[in-house]
Design a protein around this motif. Structure first.
Motif, PDB file in Angstrom:
ATOM      1  N   ASN A  41      -4.105  -3.043  -7.206  1.00 22.98           N
ATOM      2  CA  ASN A  41      -3.483  -4.330  -6.858  1.00 22.98           C
ATOM      3  C   ASN A  41      -4.436  -5.068  -5.923  1.00 22.98           C
ATOM      4  O   ASN A  41      -4.613  -4.697  -4.762  1.00 22.98           O
ATOM      5  CB  ASN A  41      -2.129  -4.091  -6.187  1.00 22.98           C
ATOM      6  N   ARG A  42      -5.029  -6.110  -6.431  1.00 22.64           N
ATOM      7  CA  ARG A  42      -6.113  -6.770  -5.711  1.00 22.64           C
ATOM      8  C   ARG A  42      -5.669  -7.320  -4.365  1.00 22.64           C
ATOM      9  O   ARG A  42      -6.356  -7.157  -3.350  1.00 22.64           O
ATOM     10  CB  ARG A  42      -6.676  -7.907  -6.567  1.00 22.64           C
ATOM     11  N   ARG A  43      -4.517  -7.961  -4.324  1.00 23.75           N
ATOM     12  CA  ARG A  43      -4.031  -8.553  -3.073  1.00 23.75           C
ATOM     13  C   ARG A  43      -3.744  -7.466  -2.041  1.00 23.75           C
ATOM     14  O   ARG A  43      -4.050  -7.621  -0.857  1.00 23.75           O
ATOM     15  CB  ARG A  43      -2.771  -9.361  -3.342  1.00 23.75           C
ATOM     16  N   LEU A  44      -3.176  -6.356  -2.494  1.00 24.42           N
ATOM     17  CA  LEU A  44      -2.890  -5.262  -1.563  1.00 24.42           C
ATOM     18  C   LEU A  44      -4.174  -4.644  -1.030  1.00 24.42           C
ATOM     19  O   LEU A  44      -4.276  -4.346   0.172  1.00 24.42           O
ATOM     20  CB  LEU A  44      -2.036  -4.204  -2.271  1.00 24.42           C
ATOM     21  N   LEU A  45      -5.157  -4.424  -1.907  1.00 26.29           N
ATOM     22  CA  LEU A  45      -6.412  -3.817  -1.462  1.00 26.29           C
ATOM     23  C   LEU A  45      -7.152  -4.710  -0.465  1.00 26.29           C
ATOM     24  O   LEU A  45      -7.736  -4.222   0.509  1.00 26.29           O
ATOM     25  CB  LEU A  45      -7.304  -3.521  -2.663  1.00 26.29           C
ATOM     26  N   LEU A  46      -7.129  -6.008  -0.709  1.00 25.46           N
ATOM     27  CA  LEU A  46      -7.768  -6.926   0.237  1.00 25.46           C
ATOM     28  C   LEU A  46      -7.076  -6.892   1.591  1.00 25.46           C
ATOM     29  O   LEU A  46      -7.729  -7.002   2.637  1.00 25.46           O
ATOM     30  CB  LEU A  46      -7.757  -8.348  -0.332  1.00 25.46           C
ATOM     31  N   PHE A  47      -5.759  -6.736   1.567  1.00 20.61           N
ATOM     32  CA  PHE A  47      -5.025  -6.658   2.832  1.00 20.61           C
ATOM     33  C   PHE A  47      -5.338  -5.350   3.560  1.00 20.61           C
ATOM     34  O   PHE A  47      -5.582  -5.342   4.768  1.00 20.61           O
ATOM     35  CB  PHE A  47      -3.517  -6.777   2.558  1.00 20.61           C
ATOM     36  N   LEU A  48      -5.350  -4.242   2.829  1.00 19.06           N
ATOM     37  CA  LEU A  48      -5.596  -2.951   3.466  1.00 19.06           C
ATOM     38  C   LEU A  48      -7.019  -2.822   3.996  1.00 19.06           C
ATOM     39  O   LEU A  48      -7.263  -2.110   4.976  1.00 19.06           O
ATOM     40  CB  LEU A  48      -5.320  -1.817   2.471  1.00 19.06           C
ATOM     41  N   SER A  49      -7.971  -3.475   3.350  1.00 18.05           N
ATOM     42  CA  SER A  49      -9.369  -3.341   3.754  1.00 18.05           C
ATOM     43  C   SER A  49      -9.747  -4.228   4.942  1.00 18.05           C
ATOM     44  O   SER A  49     -10.914  -4.224   5.360  1.00 18.05           O
ATOM     45  CB  SER A  49     -10.286  -3.663   2.568  1.00 18.05           C
ATOM     46  N   GLN A  50      -8.792  -4.943   5.478  1.00 17.74           N
ATOM     47  CA  GLN A  50      -9.064  -5.719   6.686  1.00 17.74           C
ATOM     48  C   GLN A  50      -9.331  -4.772   7.852  1.00 17.74           C
ATOM     49  O   GLN A  50      -8.826  -3.656   7.899  1.00 17.74           O
ATOM     50  CB  GLN A  50      -7.888  -6.642   7.014  1.00 17.74           C
ATOM     51  N   ASP A  51     -10.108  -5.243   8.826  1.00 19.49           N
ATOM     52  CA  ASP A  51     -10.540  -4.383   9.926  1.00 19.49           C
ATOM     53  C   ASP A  51      -9.360  -3.808  10.695  1.00 19.49           C
ATOM     54  O   ASP A  51      -9.332  -2.602  10.994  1.00 19.49           O
ATOM     55  CB  ASP A  51     -11.453  -5.168  10.875  1.00 19.49           C
ATOM     56  N   HIS A  52      -8.381  -4.651  11.017  1.00 20.96           N
ATOM     57  CA  HIS A  52      -7.278  -4.148  11.837  1.00 20.96           C
ATOM     58  C   HIS A  52      -6.411  -3.158  11.055  1.00 20.96           C
ATOM     59  O   HIS A  52      -5.864  -2.213  11.624  1.00 20.96           O
ATOM     60  CB  HIS A  52      -6.430  -5.317  12.356  1.00 20.96           C
ATOM     61  N   CYS A  53      -6.292  -3.364   9.737  1.00 20.86           N
ATOM     62  CA  CYS A  53      -5.515  -2.417   8.920  1.00 20.86           C
ATOM     63  C   CYS A  53      -6.233  -1.080   8.795  1.00 20.86           C
ATOM     64  O   CYS A  53      -5.607  -0.011   8.906  1.00 20.86           O
ATOM     65  CB  CYS A  53      -5.252  -3.006   7.540  1.00 20.86           C
ATOM     66  N   MET A  54      -7.538  -1.088   8.558  1.00 23.70           N
ATOM     67  CA  MET A  54      -8.285   0.160   8.436  1.00 23.70           C
ATOM     68  C   MET A  54      -8.272   0.927   9.761  1.00 23.70           C
ATOM     69  O   MET A  54      -8.133   2.158   9.775  1.00 23.70           O
ATOM     70  CB  MET A  54      -9.725  -0.129   8.012  1.00 23.70           C
ATOM     71  N   THR A  55      -8.394   0.205  10.865  1.00 22.40           N
ATOM     72  CA  THR A  55      -8.344   0.868  12.171  1.00 22.40           C
ATOM     73  C   THR A  55      -6.993   1.514  12.409  1.00 22.40           C
ATOM     74  O   THR A  55      -6.900   2.647  12.918  1.00 22.40           O
ATOM     75  CB  THR A  55      -8.651  -0.146  13.282  1.00 22.40           C
ATOM     76  N   GLU A  56      -5.933   0.811  12.042  1.00 23.52           N
ATOM     77  CA  GLU A  56      -4.592   1.369  12.224  1.00 23.52           C
ATOM     78  C   GLU A  56      -4.375   2.589  11.331  1.00 23.52           C
ATOM     79  O   GLU A  56      -3.756   3.575  11.757  1.00 23.52           O
ATOM     80  CB  GLU A  56      -3.545   0.300  11.931  1.00 23.52           C
ATOM     81  N   LEU A  57      -4.875   2.546  10.112  1.00 16.93           N
ATOM     82  CA  LEU A  57      -4.736   3.696   9.216  1.00 16.93           C
ATOM     83  C   LEU A  57      -5.460   4.920   9.774  1.00 16.93           C
ATOM     84  O   LEU A  57      -4.930   6.040   9.736  1.00 16.93           O
ATOM     85  CB  LEU A  57      -5.283   3.354   7.823  1.00 16.93           C
ATOM     86  N   VAL A  58      -6.684   4.725  10.306  1.00  7.41           N
ATOM     87  CA  VAL A  58      -7.440   5.847  10.865  1.00  7.41           C
ATOM     88  C   VAL A  58      -6.755   6.384  12.111  1.00  7.41           C
ATOM     89  O   VAL A  58      -6.697   7.607  12.334  1.00  7.41           O
ATOM     90  CB  VAL A  58      -8.883   5.409  11.158  1.00  7.41           C
ATOM     91  N   ASN A  59      -6.226   5.497  12.925  1.00  2.10           N
ATOM     92  CA  ASN A  59      -5.521   5.946  14.134  1.00  2.10           C
ATOM     93  C   ASN A  59      -4.269   6.749  13.787  1.00  2.10           C
ATOM     94  O   ASN A  59      -3.902   7.680  14.512  1.00  2.10           O
ATOM     95  CB  ASN A  59      -5.141   4.742  15.008  1.00  2.10           C
ATOM     96  N   LEU A  60      -3.623   6.391  12.710  1.00  2.00           N
ATOM     97  CA  LEU A  60      -2.407   7.111  12.323  1.00  2.00           C
ATOM     98  C   LEU A  60      -2.696   8.569  11.985  1.00  2.00           C
ATOM     99  O   LEU A  60      -1.873   9.452  12.262  1.00  2.00           O
ATOM    100  CB  LEU A  60      -1.751   6.417  11.124  1.00  2.00           C
ATOM    101  N   ILE A  61      -3.862   8.847  11.377  1.00  3.36           N
ATOM    102  CA  ILE A  61      -4.139  10.226  10.962  1.00  3.36           C
ATOM    103  C   ILE A  61      -4.869  11.027  12.029  1.00  3.36           C
ATOM    104  O   ILE A  61      -5.088  12.229  11.846  1.00  3.36           O
ATOM    105  CB  ILE A  61      -4.980  10.252   9.662  1.00  3.36           C
ATOM    106  N   THR A  62      -5.227  10.391  13.150  1.00  4.07           N
ATOM    107  CA  THR A  62      -5.958  11.108  14.203  1.00  4.07           C
ATOM    108  C   THR A  62      -5.220  11.135  15.537  1.00  4.07           C
ATOM    109  O   THR A  62      -5.709  11.759  16.488  1.00  4.07           O
ATOM    110  CB  THR A  62      -7.339  10.464  14.418  1.00  4.07           C
ATOM    111  N   THR A  63      -4.081  10.492  15.615  1.00  2.06           N
ATOM    112  CA  THR A  63      -3.336  10.412  16.872  1.00  2.06           C
ATOM    113  C   THR A  63      -1.991  11.094  16.718  1.00  2.06           C
ATOM    114  O   THR A  63      -1.293  10.888  15.713  1.00  2.06           O
ATOM    115  CB  THR A  63      -3.123   8.938  17.283  1.00  2.06           C
ATOM    116  N   GLU A  64      -1.633  11.888  17.691  1.00  6.44           N
ATOM    117  CA  GLU A  64      -0.357  12.604  17.663  1.00  6.44           C
ATOM    118  C   GLU A  64       0.793  11.605  17.746  1.00  6.44           C
ATOM    119  O   GLU A  64       0.839  10.764  18.647  1.00  6.44           O
ATOM    120  CB  GLU A  64      -0.286  13.566  18.845  1.00  6.44           C
ATOM    121  N   PRO A  65       1.745  11.649  16.825  1.00  2.00           N
ATOM    122  CA  PRO A  65       2.891  10.725  16.879  1.00  2.00           C
ATOM    123  C   PRO A  65       3.754  11.017  18.107  1.00  2.00           C
ATOM    124  O   PRO A  65       3.744  12.138  18.643  1.00  2.00           O
ATOM    125  CB  PRO A  65       3.653  11.025  15.585  1.00  2.00           C
ATOM    126  N   PRO A  66       4.502  10.034  18.576  1.00  3.59           N
ATOM    127  CA  PRO A  66       5.388  10.257  19.735  1.00  3.59           C
ATOM    128  C   PRO A  66       6.368  11.397  19.473  1.00  3.59           C
ATOM    129  O   PRO A  66       6.893  11.539  18.370  1.00  3.59           O
ATOM    130  CB  PRO A  66       6.111   8.918  19.893  1.00  3.59           C
TER     131      PRO A  66
END
Length: 756
Positions: A41-66
């Protein structure tokens, strides 16, 4: 199908993306976000590949949830983030592998203090592993710049995800030149030595186990990849280090240094067993068993054997004084001194060493009387089948010894020292040493006497109402092994001489045991517990011999007809077409015409037992004919009347005229007190002469009858019937076996003079 009616629903993600203030969390709440991502889905991929989205995705898998979040939803978003990052979409891979800040965020996860969250560690390992496979050069270049990368991975080796990460570095790097660079880098980082040091008594058991498993997997992966390489490539540096005498000696020193713990001994022995594996090409981890007549695929690196040999006395000491274990309660009672995993692994190691047929190792084992100690444990722990199997392998390796040819597989024996060709002198020395081992088994270990004594003790226990010992099955196989090698084997003559040297009473017991007890045991073991001669599989070959007697072929044919599978093409095979099922209104006789064409291909002249019995029955029931009546027309209309009241029945059959060889459709009916047989073509007129009254428009009674109806009053009873004709009737029915039985009853009442 659902798309035919346009029932598919439109994804809600496109509607969310129309909003300017949509957030990543809102999109991740949608159930189909991952499917849309993988569907490009082109629109979704463009949204996910934004800098703030990629940073948030990486933080989610490396940071302990509350910790205050509900447990079932605490790792929901980290899991979805990992799946999105590893969805194998080029746009996301390019963004993640090409942005060094994102890689730094990922790497920062390793800098945490142990222990790592195992779920987050698996997310991290999966993401890095995907980048290693898809963006190899960028990721490898980034990791090589980090001086402490290997140290951090080994620091968290208690998490199995870190072990997977190391294996991905070894096996998932392409092309081959880049992979060789990675292997050289890991070798320079002393990966093997550092993993070996972790198998130490003072280390955590989980770390020891994962380090041992990593070393075993590296050995197998390196050997498999070396075996698959067709061209001459540079030797695997990691495998070369692992197979070196220095490395193996360091591993053994780590195992036996200080206080001996079971975990350290077991994990270290597993690495040694992997180094001693003699596997076939293309088979994963299969041990070649001499007891089954297999040949080893290649010889073990001599440096491994040279390093193990000085420590055989340490392993022998483990058999005598294992690590202390508390008593355990088993199903057969309280076990005061359990065998333990350490002694079991020592037995496995001895079995593997004997399979190498190394002369110096065999000589040392004889000197230490290791086989004698293993046989003691075999009879002491009569319910431990893991131990019994290893002892059986040891005996098989000794009795089935053959001098192996030097046929190493390229790449599997790296940095092995040059060895002179196996000449007559070397082979003679090896044979002499092995003969010493065989003699040791029969003389020092008293194998024959132990077998006889254990068998007699078991018989006494069973006679007193006790249970059969658990090692009797393996004991039977060991006894059979001795007998087989006494009859034919590489050491046949030596075993024969050793048996003759037994004391007279023992030799007599052995001969009686072999001729009576062992033979009877083998006979019972080969008895089929379930009879399979009546089972028939539809997958068997057509030319396979039928398990049924020939005189039951007719019943078997009908049985096969009943149980055949109703497949999609069954109708075509059976002989019907779709048109015939839909045209019954136009031709009511279509079905009967097709049934009349079915043929079981039964031979009326078959001289089977059934045919003979049927002919005998016919001769008894049919009166003798006069030669004068030979010319009578058997198709002349006749009437048969019996004073028998039965329910009206009608049956269509097909009878062959013995003169015309035709098959007119015949109707047998029973209505009221009489049986009637009608001959002629059903549902139509025939130009051939037929019985009077069949197509006659009028009858003798003066009442006009409808055309096409038979006048049953003009039929005359049959005075005779030829045996061959009746035989043909019953054997030319195109219906089934049960119809034959039914028709036999009808004909016995119709054509025979006896009312029964």
């Amino acid at each position: 199908m659902f798309w035919k009616f346009d029932l598919h629903t439109t994804s809600h993600i496109d509607q969310l993306l129309d909003r300017e203030d949509v957030t990543l969390r809102e999109l991740m709440e949608e159930d189909d976000v991952l499917q849309e991502c993988k569907a490009q889905n082109r629109r979704l991929l463009l949204f996910l590949s934004q800098d703030h989205c990629m940073t948030e995705l990486v933080n989610l898998i490396t940071t302990e949830p509350p910790a205050d979040l509900e447990e079932k939803s605490r790792f929901k978003f980290p899991n979805i983030a990992c799946e999105l990052l590893t969805s194998d979409v080029s746009l996301i891979n390019d963004k993640l592998g090409g942005d060094e800040s994102l890689l730094e965020t990922l790497y920062h996860f390793l800098e945490q203090e142990p222990p790592l969250n195992p779920l987050l560690a698996s997310f991290f390992s999966k993401t890095i592993g995907n980048l290693i496979a898809r963006k190899t050069e960028q990721v490898i270049s980034f990791l090589r710049k980090k001086d402490g990368f290997i140290g951090l991975v080994l620091k968290h080796i208690d998490a199995s995800a870190m072990m997977d990460l190391l294996l991905r570095l070894i096996s998932c790097v392409e092309p081959a030149p880049l992979r060789q660079e990675v292997l050289n880098w890991l070798s320079e980082e002393k990966l093997i030595q550092r993993l070996t040091e972790l198998i130490h008594t003072g280390k955590d058991e989980e770390r020891q186990s994962n380090a041992s498993q990593t070393l075993c997997d590296i050995i197998r992966l390196s050997r498999d990849q070396a075996n698959q390489m067709q061209e001459n490539v540079e030797a695997d540096p990691l495998l070369a280090v692992l197979e070196s005498q220095e490395s193996v000696a360091g591993l053994l020193k780590t195992m036996f240094e200080g206080e001996r713990s079971e975990a350290s001994i077991v994990n270290g022995t597993q690495v040694l067993l992997t180094l001693l594996e003699t596997r076939r090409s293309g088979l994963e981890g299969l041990m070649d068993l001499y007891s089954q007549g297999y040949e080893r695929s290649y010889t073990v690196n001599s440096s491994i054997l040279h390093a193990i040999e000085p420590h055989l006395k340490d392993f022998q000491q483990l058999l005598l004084n294992p690590p202390k274990k508390s008593a355990i309660l088993t199903t057969v009672g309280l076990l005061e001194e359990p065998l333990g995993n350490a002694r079991l692994h020592v037995a496995r190691l001895v079995a593997a060493l004997l399979q190498t047929s190394a002369p110096s190792v065999c000589q040392e084992l004889c000197k230490l009387t290791t086989m004698d100690q293993l046989l003691d444990l075999f009879f002491k722990y009569s319910w431990n089948n893991f131990l019994h199997f290893q002892v059986e392998l040891c005996v098989a390796s000794i009795l089935n010894h053959s001098v192996p040819e030097e046929r190493p597989i390229p790449g599997l024996q790296n940095h092995e020292e040059e060895k002179p060709p196996a000449g007559p002198e070397n082979q003679g020395e090896e044979t002499t040493l092995h003969n010493t081992l065989v003699a040791h088994l029969f003389q020092k270990c008293r194998l024959v006497q132990r077998i006889l004594d254990a068998w007699e003790e078991n018989d006494q226990i069973q006679a007193e109402g006790g249970a059969r010992r658990g090692n009797m099955g393996h004991l039977t196989r060991m006894a059979n092994m001795v007998v087989q090698n006494l009859e034919k084997g590489p050491v046949q003559s030596q075993i024969s001489d050793l048996i003759k040297e037994l004391p007279e009473d023992c030799k007599g017991r052995w001969e009686s045991f072999v001729d009576e007890t062992l033979r009877e045991t083998n006979r019972r073991n080969t008895v089929e517990l379930v009879s399979t001669h009546n089972l028939h599989s539809s997958s068997e070959d057509d030319d396979m011999e039928s398990p049924f007697p020939n005189d039951l072929s007719l019943q078997q044919a009908f049985s096969d007809y009943q149980i055949q599978q109703m497949t999609a093409n069954f109708v075509d095979q059976f002989g019907f077409n779709d048109e015939e099922f839909s045209e019954h209104d136009e031709n009511i006789n279509a079905t009967f015409d097709r049934i009349a064409e079915i043929n079981f291909n039964l031979d009326a002249d078959d001289n089977s037992a059934n045919a003979t019995a049927f002919e005998a029955c016919c001769k008894e029931r049919i009166r003798q004919f006069d030669d004068a009546e030979e010319e009578d027309d058997i198709w002349e209309e006749k009437e048969i009347n019996y004073a028998t009241q039965v329910k009206s029945r009608t049956r269509l059959v097909k009878i062959q005229d013995p003169k015309t060889k035709l098959f007119p459709l015949t109707m047998l009916s029973c209505e009221g007190p009489s049986w009637t047989a009608s001959f002629g073509e059903a549902g139509g007129n025939s130009s051939s002469p037929g019985p009077a009254g069949w197509d006659s428009p009028g009858g003798s009674g003066g009442d006009k009858q409808e055309a096409g109806w038979a006048n049953f009053t003009e039929f005359q009873p049959f005075s005779r019937w030829e045996p061959n004709t009746l035989h043909t009737i019953l054997y030319t029915f195109d219906v089934s076996v049960w119809d034959i039985v039914t028709c036999q009853t009808v004909f016995s009442k119709t054509f025979f003079k006896s009312p029964t």
